[in-house]
Design a protein around this motif. Structure first.
Motif, PDB file in Angstrom:
ATOM      1  N   ASP A  73       0.834  -1.209   0.000  1.00 15.86           N
ATOM      2  CA  ASP A  73       0.000   0.000   0.000  1.00 15.86           C
ATOM      3  C   ASP A  73       0.865   1.253   0.000  1.00 15.86           C
ATOM      4  OD1 ASP A  73      -2.815  -1.000   0.203  1.00 15.86           O
ATOM      5  OD2 ASP A  73      -1.952  -2.006   1.956  1.00 15.86           O
ATOM      6  N   PRO A  74       1.450   1.553  -1.164  1.00 14.37           N
ATOM      7  CA  PRO A  74       2.373   2.696  -1.210  1.00 14.37           C
ATOM      8  C   PRO A  74       1.700   4.037  -0.890  1.00 14.37           C
ATOM      9  CG  PRO A  74       2.000   1.793  -3.414  1.00 14.37           C
ATOM     10  CD  PRO A  74       1.330   0.863  -2.451  1.00 14.37           C
ATOM     11  N   ASP A  75       0.349   4.095  -0.980  1.00 11.90           N
ATOM     12  CA  ASP A  75      -0.309   5.373  -0.639  1.00 11.90           C
ATOM     13  C   ASP A  75      -0.147   5.683   0.848  1.00 11.90           C
ATOM     14  OD1 ASP A  75      -1.958   3.111  -0.127  1.00 11.90           O
ATOM     15  OD2 ASP A  75      -3.718   4.421   0.064  1.00 11.90           O
ATOM     16  N   LEU A  76      -0.006   4.626   1.659  1.00 13.48           N
ATOM     17  CA  LEU A  76       0.157   4.855   3.094  1.00 13.48           C
ATOM     18  C   LEU A  76       1.614   4.738   3.522  1.00 13.48           C
ATOM     19  CD1 LEU A  76      -2.932   3.002   4.633  1.00 13.48           C
ATOM     20  CD2 LEU A  76      -2.731   5.344   3.795  1.00 13.48           C
ATOM     21  N   CYS A  77       2.444   4.161   2.648  1.00 13.70           N
ATOM     22  CA  CYS A  77       3.859   3.997   3.002  1.00 13.70           C
ATOM     23  C   CYS A  77       4.700   4.286   1.779  1.00 13.70           C
ATOM     24  CB  CYS A  77       4.119   2.573   3.515  1.00 13.70           C
ATOM     25  SG  CYS A  77       5.854   2.252   3.892  1.00 13.70           S
ATOM     26  N   PRO A  78       5.052   5.541   1.579  1.00 18.34           N
ATOM     27  CA  PRO A  78       5.808   5.893   0.365  1.00 18.34           C
ATOM     28  C   PRO A  78       7.240   5.369   0.385  1.00 18.34           C
ATOM     29  CG  PRO A  78       5.087   7.873   1.561  1.00 18.34           C
ATOM     30  CD  PRO A  78       4.664   6.698   2.385  1.00 18.34           C
ATOM     31  N   ARG A  79       7.761   5.060   1.558  1.00 18.14           N
ATOM     32  CA  ARG A  79       9.154   4.572   1.578  1.00 18.14           C
ATOM     33  C   ARG A  79       9.361   3.652   2.775  1.00 18.14           C
ATOM     34  NH1 ARG A  79      14.806   8.167   1.644  1.00 18.14           N
ATOM     35  NH2 ARG A  79      16.099   6.521   0.745  1.00 18.14           N
ATOM     36  N   TYR A  80      10.107   2.584   2.523  1.00 21.19           N
ATOM     37  CA  TYR A  80      10.478   1.688   3.625  1.00 21.19           C
ATOM     38  C   TYR A  80      11.944   1.326   3.464  1.00 21.19           C
ATOM     39  CZ  TYR A  80       9.922  -1.782   7.310  1.00 21.19           C
ATOM     40  OH  TYR A  80      10.015  -2.465   8.495  1.00 21.19           O
ATOM     41  N   THR A  81      12.737   1.636   4.494  1.00 21.56           N
ATOM     42  CA  THR A  81      14.144   1.234   4.435  1.00 21.56           C
ATOM     43  C   THR A  81      14.439   0.323   5.616  1.00 21.56           C
ATOM     44  OG1 THR A  81      15.153   2.923   5.826  1.00 21.56           O
ATOM     45  CG2 THR A  81      14.688   3.545   3.545  1.00 21.56           C
ATOM     46  N   ALA A  82      15.390  -0.597   5.412  1.00 21.92           N
ATOM     47  CA  ALA A  82      15.783  -1.522   6.483  1.00 21.92           C
ATOM     48  C   ALA A  82      17.296  -1.683   6.457  1.00 21.92           C
ATOM     49  CB  ALA A  82      15.107  -2.869   6.282  1.00 21.92           C
ATOM     50  N   MET A  83      17.880  -1.697   7.644  1.00 23.91           N
ATOM     51  CA  MET A  83      19.315  -1.952   7.737  1.00 23.91           C
ATOM     52  C   MET A  83      19.553  -3.099   8.704  1.00 23.91           C
ATOM     53  SD  MET A  83      21.159   1.764   7.642  1.00 23.91           S
ATOM     54  CE  MET A  83      22.777   0.987   7.651  1.00 23.91           C
ATOM     55  N   MET A  84      20.704  -3.707   8.530  1.00 22.47           N
ATOM     56  CA  MET A  84      21.020  -4.897   9.316  1.00 22.47           C
ATOM     57  C   MET A  84      22.253  -4.596  10.164  1.00 22.47           C
ATOM     58  SD  MET A  84      19.914  -7.929   9.655  1.00 22.47           S
ATOM     59  CE  MET A  84      20.580  -9.280  10.597  1.00 22.47           C
ATOM     60  N   ILE A  85      22.141  -4.782  11.464  1.00 26.56           N
ATOM     61  CA  ILE A  85      23.292  -4.601  12.350  1.00 26.56           C
ATOM     62  C   ILE A  85      23.454  -5.899  13.143  1.00 26.56           C
ATOM     63  CG2 ILE A  85      24.360  -3.172  14.145  1.00 26.56           C
ATOM     64  CD1 ILE A  85      21.430  -1.722  12.373  1.00 26.56           C
ATOM     65  N   ARG A  86      24.617  -6.490  13.051  1.00 25.63           N
ATOM     66  CA  ARG A  86      24.828  -7.833  13.627  1.00 25.63           C
ATOM     67  C   ARG A  86      25.765  -7.794  14.829  1.00 25.63           C
ATOM     68  NH1 ARG A  86      23.212 -11.311   9.160  1.00 25.63           N
ATOM     69  NH2 ARG A  86      23.116 -10.016   7.292  1.00 25.63           N
ATOM     70  N   ASP A  87      25.670  -8.820  15.615  1.00 26.75           N
ATOM     71  CA  ASP A  87      26.594  -9.081  16.738  1.00 26.75           C
ATOM     72  C   ASP A  87      26.626  -7.931  17.739  1.00 26.75           C
ATOM     73  OD1 ASP A  87      27.286 -11.515  15.568  1.00 26.75           O
ATOM     74  OD2 ASP A  87      28.705 -10.463  14.239  1.00 26.75           O
ATOM     75  N   LEU A  88      25.459  -7.478  18.089  1.00 27.37           N
ATOM     76  CA  LEU A  88      25.360  -6.374  19.044  1.00 27.37           C
ATOM     77  C   LEU A  88      25.450  -6.895  20.460  1.00 27.37           C
ATOM     78  CD1 LEU A  88      22.396  -4.643  17.269  1.00 27.37           C
ATOM     79  CD2 LEU A  88      24.615  -3.554  17.679  1.00 27.37           C
ATOM     80  N   ALA A  89      25.958  -6.049  21.358  1.00 29.68           N
ATOM     81  CA  ALA A  89      25.931  -6.375  22.777  1.00 29.68           C
ATOM     82  C   ALA A  89      24.981  -5.393  23.452  1.00 29.68           C
ATOM     83  CB  ALA A  89      27.332  -6.265  23.362  1.00 29.68           C
ATOM     84  N   ILE A  90      23.839  -5.905  23.886  1.00 33.13           N
ATOM     85  CA  ILE A  90      22.864  -5.025  24.539  1.00 33.13           C
ATOM     86  C   ILE A  90      23.415  -4.633  25.899  1.00 33.13           C
ATOM     87  CG2 ILE A  90      20.475  -4.818  25.342  1.00 33.13           C
ATOM     88  CD1 ILE A  90      20.515  -5.396  22.395  1.00 33.13           C
ATOM     89  N   GLY A  91      23.346  -3.388  26.242  1.00 33.64           N
ATOM     90  CA  GLY A  91      23.871  -2.930  27.526  1.00 33.64           C
ATOM     91  C   GLY A  91      23.333  -1.549  27.835  1.00 33.64           C
ATOM     92  N   VAL A  92      24.028  -0.883  28.770  1.00 34.44           N
ATOM     93  CA  VAL A  92      23.578   0.472  29.087  1.00 34.44           C
ATOM     94  C   VAL A  92      24.274   1.470  28.163  1.00 34.44           C
ATOM     95  CG1 VAL A  92      22.893   0.206  31.489  1.00 34.44           C
ATOM     96  CG2 VAL A  92      25.300   0.543  30.931  1.00 34.44           C
ATOM     97  N   SER A  93      23.614   2.595  27.980  1.00 38.38           N
ATOM     98  CA  SER A  93      24.180   3.639  27.127  1.00 38.38           C
ATOM     99  C   SER A  93      25.195   4.432  27.921  1.00 38.38           C
ATOM    100  CB  SER A  93      23.058   4.591  26.679  1.00 38.38           C
ATOM    101  OG  SER A  93      22.096   3.886  25.974  1.00 38.38           O
ATOM    102  N   PRO A  94      26.119   5.080  27.211  1.00 46.07           N
ATOM    103  CA  PRO A  94      27.063   5.945  27.907  1.00 46.07           C
ATOM    104  C   PRO A  94      26.351   7.128  28.569  1.00 46.07           C
ATOM    105  CG  PRO A  94      27.266   6.180  25.525  1.00 46.07           C
ATOM    106  CD  PRO A  94      26.344   5.038  25.770  1.00 46.07           C
ATOM    107  N   LEU A  95      27.042   7.675  29.587  1.00 48.41           N
ATOM    108  CA  LEU A  95      26.448   8.760  30.361  1.00 48.41           C
ATOM    109  C   LEU A  95      25.959   9.908  29.488  1.00 48.41           C
ATOM    110  CD1 LEU A  95      25.945  10.087  33.200  1.00 48.41           C
ATOM    111  CD2 LEU A  95      28.175  11.158  32.895  1.00 48.41           C
ATOM    112  N   TRP A  96      26.756  10.324  28.505  1.00 50.47           N
ATOM    113  CA  TRP A  96      26.381  11.496  27.702  1.00 50.47           C
ATOM    114  C   TRP A  96      25.050  11.262  26.997  1.00 50.47           C
ATOM    115  CZ3 TRP A  96      25.744  10.868  22.449  1.00 50.47           C
ATOM    116  CH2 TRP A  96      26.377   9.766  21.844  1.00 50.47           C
ATOM    117  N   MET A  97      24.849  10.029  26.511  1.00 43.88           N
ATOM    118  CA  MET A  97      23.611   9.749  25.807  1.00 43.88           C
ATOM    119  C   MET A  97      22.442   9.687  26.792  1.00 43.88           C
ATOM    120  SD  MET A  97      22.535   6.718  23.167  1.00 43.88           S
ATOM    121  CE  MET A  97      23.340   7.384  21.724  1.00 43.88           C
ATOM    122  N   GLN A  98      22.703   9.051  27.921  1.00 46.05           N
ATOM    123  CA  GLN A  98      21.654   9.000  28.947  1.00 46.05           C
ATOM    124  C   GLN A  98      21.215  10.400  29.362  1.00 46.05           C
ATOM    125  OE1 GLN A  98      21.945   6.467  32.322  1.00 46.05           O
ATOM    126  NE2 GLN A  98      23.243   4.976  31.296  1.00 46.05           N
TER     127      GLN A  98
END
Lengths: 349, 848
Positions: free
Chosen positions: B235-260
């Motif tokens: 339904d391109p009338d409701l979704c004119p663009r869809y992009t996807a990226m792949m990021i592998r081997d991530l380590a979920i954790g806490v964000s650095p202080l500056w970002m927090q």
């Protein structure tokens, strides 16, 4: 003792006696005693027969003089005495002038009425007349025709009371007007192709929690001018007149860019804060400025929907509000006082 | 929208601009700053003393000789020798026995004012020199709570490793948070970068485009078939663009202080580094992102690669969103689905099943573009208001999608150790055409009323990224609108851009230079105001009550349900209301007045009020073409009196409660003022809300104005009013004003007679039921034109009048306009009056 001496003696005695006559009764007795039909002076005239022909005119003259003197003295004394007696009588009839007067209770116009009248008067002098539109409004007039289509983010600016319509009417959905702007559309469609200068007042409604700063029912008033050469500087000048006449001269003003879907460009007009004079306080959020009115040049879409070709016509619109100016002017901190109708509030104005 | 100034500083230099100056500039240009919150600076709730609160470095941690749970930290604060600090910070305890450390911390000297970390809420305390188990301590290492950065007491703050030592902390962590109130659908202003872009244009300074260039830095290539996922937009009338990226081997954790800190200052909570990055980039660039756990995405039957299919929901299709709720969709809602079913409500909220979790390794990052109206509809229908839906609902530039995805992927690689696939998926069926507008500076002058120099206009447009194409012949400029300025669609929008940056403060003030349009009278308003002025002179206060009332109030006016309450038309109710007490449009002003009486009679003994206002009822269906709502909104006039007739005073006053006649006196004065006093007909009628013996209907010229009378005692009780008469008038104001106007048109001045009037009293005995008004009018009529006044001054009932009779005594005034009346004239007149009254009303002259 000569008759002359006797007369002078009576004269002196009478004058002396008069001084001691301290009441109307004493004064009357004195008069009878000296000037009455059998009074001492009157009786002296009878002595005239005892005098020689030569002495008679002189004696007669002298008696008359004395009579006149005594009459005059009597009149003066009598007047003084009356004045004193009146004064005494009045003094005994003293009131406490600090007591309250007999109560008279004239009524009071509602503060909203008073504010609206002031606004009508100010803009009336600039050729704006009052035009009224209904409270229950068609969705199209309240929103769509004013360049606010359904689900458009601009609609977020107004939380709306919708009318319960038994039959679904997709083209004729009804609501309680959220602003007086649908009147712009009504007056344009009614008056085209005349130029327009109107003030649109009225009750408006918002589906909002009732707090000291917001009411579900309030008044708005807005101005609309449509003509062939109407400009942004005209709008700013017109609002300057309003500020001078409504708040008094000497106020600083500033004009900010703003956003309203039915005007382009849109502005907001501020005035130096009444409370702090521009130094910054809680009321003006420490900016030193208070919003006076949202305004702008009528959006081409709105002009077009009203029947006016935007290539040929231009216009401006502005909305100073009703309660807010009154609140600022009188330092009222709670808008609920307006339509809660506590007369202890209403009777202050 | 909260934006930390320190973040803006990343893209445009504002260090040398005082924050209040900046605010002023932003306010004037239409970016309204609602408030500024300072952190650490002198105007902050807790200013950080630059001498006493500084950065420092923990270089060694030693055990406390006398306390197991405390340690001694050697802190290098930039002085000659390290300062020894006694601390119980758990994370420092871990370093016990270590030296050669380089832990950057916030350091506070004695005398510094901080928040107490150990009590709830915000209590300030001044740091004092103490001795803890034999070791003196005159400084401390600060936590977020103590510095006012977090509500909960947590660990001490660790600053980035490259933080210099011995500088005031305010220079490192101080900030100003600008809270913007941006009205209108401006997607391009919903981000830190967007605001920075405006500031750069306003201050005429360079803008760093660095966050937009991540794709280039990553060497990203975009394709419809990226390999790791198969993409389809149904339904391109409701979704004119869809992009996807792949990021592998991530380590979920806490964000650095500056970002927090940045997230927190922008009003968001920190969750984990992946979710934080998607939020961070959304705040930074304005593009909402969604991270799916790649492992949870399913392939279509018979396929191996997971699929993403963007399509409308089927009616009633359900999915469980991140918040745990099961949502039921309709056919207008857009879903992101995988091979197995829905995984997100497009642009609104992701699904619970594919949520990023602590064990997530690989992430599929979505950056898409959605139809903003549809997003808003979905969000409102589901009552699901998310940051993402809010932003998409204000229109997000579709050109931004891939750039933002790349920016997030870059951060994930840097902060969560991931590897980014250099091929990205990108379906873009709805790529918009470039917008080119013809801008006429002359026309701008005409609308604005001021001539802004041409080169200044050009400069402003260029600073805002509006590129001027080759200027055509004539006065128009061809202007290319940048893709993110979705709000600019008409030349007049460019006029506003020029005007707001040039500054309205430079505009001269003029008045309309045109003839005044044809003037009309507003008879409605004139009439209302006339009545208002008369009534306040007569001592009534004006009230304005609510148009919305309690539907039960209509019933409360009717104590005898058998009777019909005579309200006009069909009632108009609200579909949505704040409370039932304000849910029906009034068809009568009476309940509002009774409630006003109730609330005021608690505070004062008497009340005299009136209201002029509309009532509302349905008369037909709306006809939009004719601008008709089908709702009648006639105006009514209501008056209400209750309480003692006169105020208490130092001498006895008339303290009896007001009654019907007090109100009638006011009404007569009003009618006299309107020229209607001789025309009114008063008939007793019974109206359910009124006392049946003390109320009546009034007509003028055969037209019914409404009711006047005493409120029924039962109604009075229902409205909780004190036991004293409440008298009310409830009239049709439109009719009253129409009659008054008519009377006004016919009004002619009367000559004043120079001949002496003759006064005479006349008592007439009539049947009890004969209304006094009829007798009075008959006298006037019989004696016309010589009887100029007939004033009723006494009513006698008793043996001399007879059973069922009353004697009415009138003071008559006879006067002729043309001569002095003599005894013979009077005698003739009297006989005529007596004869006519005998004939018409069976009246008998009472023998003297």
């Amino acid at each position: 003792m000569s008759i002359f001496d006797e007369l002078e003696g009576i004269h002196a005695e009478a004058l002396q006696a008069l001084e001691t006559a301290a009441s109307s009764a004493a004064l009357d007795a004195w008069y009878t005693q000296y000037l009455g039909r059998k009074g001492a002076v009157t009786l002296q005239t009878r002595s005239i027969g005892k005098l020689s022909q030569e002495e008679r005119p002189e004696f007669g003259k002298r008696i008359n003089e004395i009579k006149q003197q005594l009459e005059a003295a009597y009149a003066a004394q009598s007047q003084a005495l009356k004045a004193a007696e009146l004064e005494a009588a009045l003094m005994s009839d003293t009131i406490d002038i600090t007591l309250p007067g007999r109560p008279v209770n004239p009524g009071h116009l509602h503060l909203t009425t008073q504010t609206l009248r002031q606004i009508y008067d100010i803009f009336g002098r600039m050729g704006f007349e009052v035009y009224e539109a209904p409270d229950v409004e068609l969705e199209t007039y309240n929103f769509d025709l004013l360049n606010i289509p359904d689900y458009h983010p601009a609609r977020d600016m107004w939380d709306t009371f919708w009318i319960d319509q038994k039959q679904p009417a997709p083209d004729g959905r009804l609501l309680l007007r959220t602003h007086t702007s649908p009147g712009q559309m009504r007056v344009m469609r009614e008056r085209y192709p005349e130029p327009i200068r109107v003030i649109l007042p009225g009750k408006c409604y918002r589906y909002e929690q009732i707090t000291a700063r917001s009411e579900h029912q309030f008044y708005q008033v807005e101005g609309l001018a449509v003509g062939k050469h109407i400009t942004m500087t005209d709008l700013i000048g017109t609002l300057t007149q309003f500020v001078n006449l409504f708040y008094g001269p000497g106020h600083k003003m500033r004009v900010r860019s703003s956003y309203f879907p039915f005007t382009e460009p849109s502005i907001e007009v501020d005035m130096d804060c009444i409370l702090c004079g521009g130094a910054g306080c809680r009321v003006c959020k420490y900016t030193g400025w208070l919003e006076i009115a949202g305004a702008g040049m009528v959006h081409p879409v709105v002009l077009k929907n009203g029947g006016y070709d935007p290539d040929e016509w231009s216009g401006f619109a502005f909305g100073p509000g009703v309660e807010r100016p009154a609140m600022m002017k009188y330092g009222i901190s709670d808008i609920r006082l307006f339509y809660g109708n506590d007369l202890r509030f209403a009777q202050q104005f | 929208m909260k934006i930390p100034l320190s973040w803006i500083q990343d893209y445009v230099n504002v260090k040398d601009v005082p924050v209040q100056e900046l605010r002023k500039r932003l306010d004037l240009a239409g970016l309204e700053v609602d408030s500024i919150t300072a952190i650490g600076y002198p105007e902050a709730e807790l200013p950080w003393d630059p001498e006493k609160i500084i950065t420092a470095e923990v270089i060694a941690v030693r055990p406390h000789p006398d306390a197991d749970r405390l340690v001694l930290a050697d802190v290098n604060y930039g002085g000659a020798a390290p300062e020894i600090v006694v601390t119980g910070a758990p994370s420092l305890y871990e370093y016990r026995g270590s030296s050669d450390l380089h832990l950057k911390v916030a350091f506070a000297w004695e005398g510094a004012e901080l928040y107490d970390g150990h009590v709830q809420g915000w209590t300030k305390r001044r740091l004092k020199k103490t001795e803890i188990r034999g070791i003196a301590s005159r400084a401390m290492v600060g936590s977020e709570k103590e510095l006012g950065l977090a509500e909960e007491q947590t660990d001490i703050i660790y600053l980035p490793g490259d933080t210099p030592v011995g500088v005031p902390l305010v220079e490192i962590l101080g900030d100003y948070i600008l809270d913007f109130d941006i009205k209108g659908p401006f997607g391009h202003l919903q981000s830190v970068f967007g605001i920075a872009r405006e500031i750069a244009a306003l201050l005429n300074r360079p803008l760093s485009p660095q966050p937009l260039h991540a794709a280039a830095r990553l060497g990203l290539a975009a394709t419809g078939e990226p390999g790791f996922v198969s993409l389809e937009i149904q339904d391109p009338d409701l979704c004119p663009r869809y992009t996807a990226m792949m990021i592998r081997d991530l380590a979920i954790g806490v964000s650095p202080l500056w970002m927090q800190l940045r997230l927190r200052r922008a009003g968001m909570r920190s969750i984990n580094n992946i979710v934080d990055i998607t939020n961070y980039v959304m705040l930074e660039l304005g593009q909402p992102l969604h991270a799916f756990d790649y492992a949870d995405l399913r392939a279509l039957p018979g396929e191996e690669t997971p699929a993403i299919i963007v399509r409308r929901a089927r009616e009633g299709e359900q999915m469980q969103t991140l918040d745990g709720e099961v949502r039921t969709c309709d056919e207008e809602m857009l879903l992101i689905t995988d091979g197995g079913g829905p995984v997100a409500i497009g642009g609104v909220m992701g699904g619970l099943d594919s949520e990023v979790a602590p064990e997530t390794r690989n992430v599929l990052l979505e950056a898409a573009s959605f139809n903003f109206i549809n997003i808003r509809r979905t969000s409102q229908t589901l009552k699901l208001f998310t940051e993402s839906a809010g932003r998409f609902g204000k229109r997000v530039d579709s050109e931004l999608a891939l750039a933002a995805a790349a920016r997030a992927a870059e951060l994930m690689a840097a902060l969560a150790g991931g590897t980014v696939d250099v091929v990205a998926g990108d379906l873009y069926p709805g790529k918009p055409e470039p917008v080119i507008l013809t801008y006429s500076p002359d026309r701008a002058d005409r609308i604005l009323g001021v001539v802004i120099p041409r080169d200044e206009q050009k400069r402003i447009l260029a600073a805002l990224d509006f590129r001027s194409e080759a200027t055509n012949a004539g006065s128009g400029w061809q202007i290319a609108v940048p893709s993110y300025r979705l709000d600019v669609t008409r030349p007049v929008d460019l006029v506003e851009e020029v005007a707001r940056v040039w500054g309205y403060d430079h505009f001269p003030h003029t008045l309309i230079d045109e003839p005044v349009p044809p003037l009309r009278r507003n008879l409605q308003l004139e009439g209302e105001d006339r009545i208002r002025d008369i009534l306040i002179r007569l001592g009534l206060d004006e009230v304005i009550t609510y148009s919305l009332i309690d539907p039960a109030d209509e019933d409360r006016l009717n104590p005898n349900p058998g009777q019909a309450l005579d309200l006009p038309g069909e009632p108009v109710a609200l579909r949505n209301y704040l409370s039932l007490e304000r849910s029906l449009l009034r068809r009568t002003l009476l309940p509002g007045a009774l409630r006003t009486a109730w609330s005021n009679l608690r505070f004062q003994e008497s009340i005299a009020i009136f209201e002029i206002g509309h009532i509302y009822y349905r008369v037909g269906n709306p006809k939009p073409e004719q601008a008709e709502t089908g709702i009648a909104e006639p105006r009514r006039l209501l008056m209400l009196l209750s309480g003692p007739r006169q105020d208490r005073w130092q001498e006895p006053t008339d303290r009896r409660p007001v009654d019907y006649f007090d109100l009638k006196g006011i009404v007569e004065a009003l009618l006299r003022n309107l020229g209607l006093e001789t025309a009114s007909q008063w008939t007793r009628v019974s109206h359910p809300a009124y006392h049946p013996g003390r109320s009546g209907a009034v007509e003028i010229a055969g037209r019914a104005l409404g009711v006047i009378g005493e409120i029924h005692p039962l109604v009075r009780e229902v409205f909780d009013l004190p036991a004293q008469p409440v008298v009310v008038l409830d009239w049709d104001l439109d009719l009253l004003l129409a009659l008054a106007q008519e009377a006004g048109r016919q009004k002619k001045a009367q000559n004043i007679s120079i001949y002496a009037p003759v006064h005479e009293d006349l008592a007439l005995v009539v049947a009890e039921a004969t209304p006094a008004l009829a007798v009075q009018r008959a006298i006037i009529e019989a004696g016309y034109p010589l009887v100029i006044q007939a004033l009723l001054f006494d009513i006698y009932r008793g043996p001399q009048a007879g059973e069922g009779k009353k004697s009415l005594a009138f003071a008559l005034t006879y006067q002729s306009p043309s001569k002095s009346l003599d005894e013979r004239d009077i005698e003739k007149l009297r006989q005529r009056i007596v004869k006519q009254l005998a004939r018409k009303l069976n009246a008998v002259l009472r023998s003297a």
